[in-house]
Design an enzyme around this catalytic site. Structure first.
Site, PDB file in Angstrom:
ATOM      1  N   ASP A 164     -18.032  27.177  -2.609  1.00 49.40           N
ATOM      2  CA  ASP A 164     -17.900  26.926  -1.236  1.00 49.40           C
ATOM      3  C   ASP A 164     -16.610  26.559  -0.706  1.00 49.40           C
ATOM      4  OD1 ASP A 164     -20.300  27.847  -0.317  1.00 49.40           O
ATOM      5  OD2 ASP A 164     -21.404  25.627  -0.057  1.00 49.40           O
TER       6      ASP A 164
ATOM      7  N   LYS B 198     -17.834  29.626   3.823  1.00 52.16           N
ATOM      8  CA  LYS B 198     -18.110  29.995   5.128  1.00 52.16           C
ATOM      9  C   LYS B 198     -17.432  29.164   6.090  1.00 52.16           C
ATOM     10  CE  LYS B 198     -22.926  31.083   3.731  1.00 52.16           C
ATOM     11  NZ  LYS B 198     -23.291  32.520   4.125  1.00 52.16           N
TER      12      LYS B 198
ATOM     13  N   MET C  22     -21.751  19.316  11.461  1.00 53.56           N
ATOM     14  CA  MET C  22     -21.040  20.845  11.824  1.00 53.56           C
ATOM     15  C   MET C  22     -21.120  20.692  13.296  1.00 53.56           C
ATOM     16  SD  MET C  22     -22.880  23.254   9.134  1.00 53.56           S
ATOM     17  CE  MET C  22     -24.626  22.719   9.643  1.00 53.56           C
TER      18      MET C  22
END
Length: 284
Positions: free
Chosen positions: A39, A62, A176
């Site tokens: 990641d 991502k 997030m």
């Protein structure tokens, strides 16, 4: 290269940024792996120090709302392809492998294709960020519970749950959610969260570029509204945030640099692998 007819996938957490927070077990698997799918939120120092020089290193990062993210379908295809080649694959995720990740999608596809796997935990962002900000997530006289949450879009949390979150004394940790933080504050204050609740935003936690911003939740609009926080940023809300001033042991970097490379800079690394996998699948 692995000698098994069917390989194995290690779903592993790399920790929140500081390379020294990597577990011994994950370091050992990285040294053994034929393929590492990593990641974005993994320290480059980890990859340089532990991934074998002859291993295949593939960036599959991502980045929410940034457009260049690797599709989950592509990641699934890579796991299956390399697993069927008999290789030992490490699927490396930032933080802990099971907290706000797509591990369920990957577990389902591995199980469906009868590929052996192992789950190896890591230090999740909430624990790393709180420790490096001097904020105990639970503390006698403050709170006895923690809730790990996310608010990346408006329908993730219901109105009833906002009322519950505003009323609880649990520490609230939002992943997030720095880009939607105004919505978090608005929903909690309109539901009359206690006036003594504090809010901390921790940028790039556990890294040399960490910054911590603290305000009373009702003073957010005057002090932090409109500020662009560097990704990744974690939000902690609760009475325990008040302990930061007394127990903070790591000074702010005051830097505006990115510790983790944006996906757009890494995205070309995955392109060739993606095309190879699609070509192989189409011919299978």
């Amino acid at each position: 290269m692995s000698t098994n007819q069917t390989g194995k996938v290690i779903l592993a957490g790399a920790g929140p940024g500081d390379p020294e927070l990597l577990t011994i077990k994950v370091a050992r698997y990285l040294q053994q792996a034929d393929v590492v799918l990593t990641d974005r939120l993994v320290s480059e120092d980890i990859l340089k120090a532990y991934v074998r020089k002859d291993a295949e290193l593939i960036y599959v990062g991502k980045q929410c709302r940034r457009g260049a993210s690797t599709p989950q379908e592509t990641i699934n295809e890579l796991l299956v392809e390399y697993g069927h080649q008999g290789k030992l694959v490490v699927r490396l995720k930032g933080g802990d492998v099971s907290i706000f990740s797509n591990i369920l999608d990957e577990l389902e596809v591995l199980a469906a294709h009868h590929i052996p796997y192992e789950i190896v935990p890591g230090v999740t962002a909430a624990l790393g960020a709180a420790a490096c900000a001097g904020i105990p997530l639970t503390a006698r006289g403050y709170t006895t519970a923690v809730r790990l949450l996310t608010y990346y879009k408006s329908d993730v949390v219901t109105e009833d749950y906002w009322r519950e979150l505003a009323a609880t004394d649990d520490t609230l940790v939002f992943y997030m959610s720095s880009e939607t933080l105004e919505g978090v504050v608005a929903n909690l204050t309109k539901n009359n969260i206690a006036v003594d609740k504090l809010l901390a935003v921790i940028e790039q936690a556990t890294t040399p570029l960490q910054n911590v911003y603290v305000t009373n939740i009702y003073a957010y609009n005057e002090q932090l509204k409109g500020k662009k926080f560097i990704s990744p940023s974690l939000v902690i809300i609760g009475k325990v945030v008040g302990l930061h001033e007394q127990f903070n042991w790591l000074a702010n970097s005051d830097s505006r640099e990115d510790y983790f490379k944006p996906v757009a800079k890494l995205f070309t690394t995955i392109t060739d692998h993606t095309e190879k996998v699609k070509d192989h699948v189409s011919r299978a």
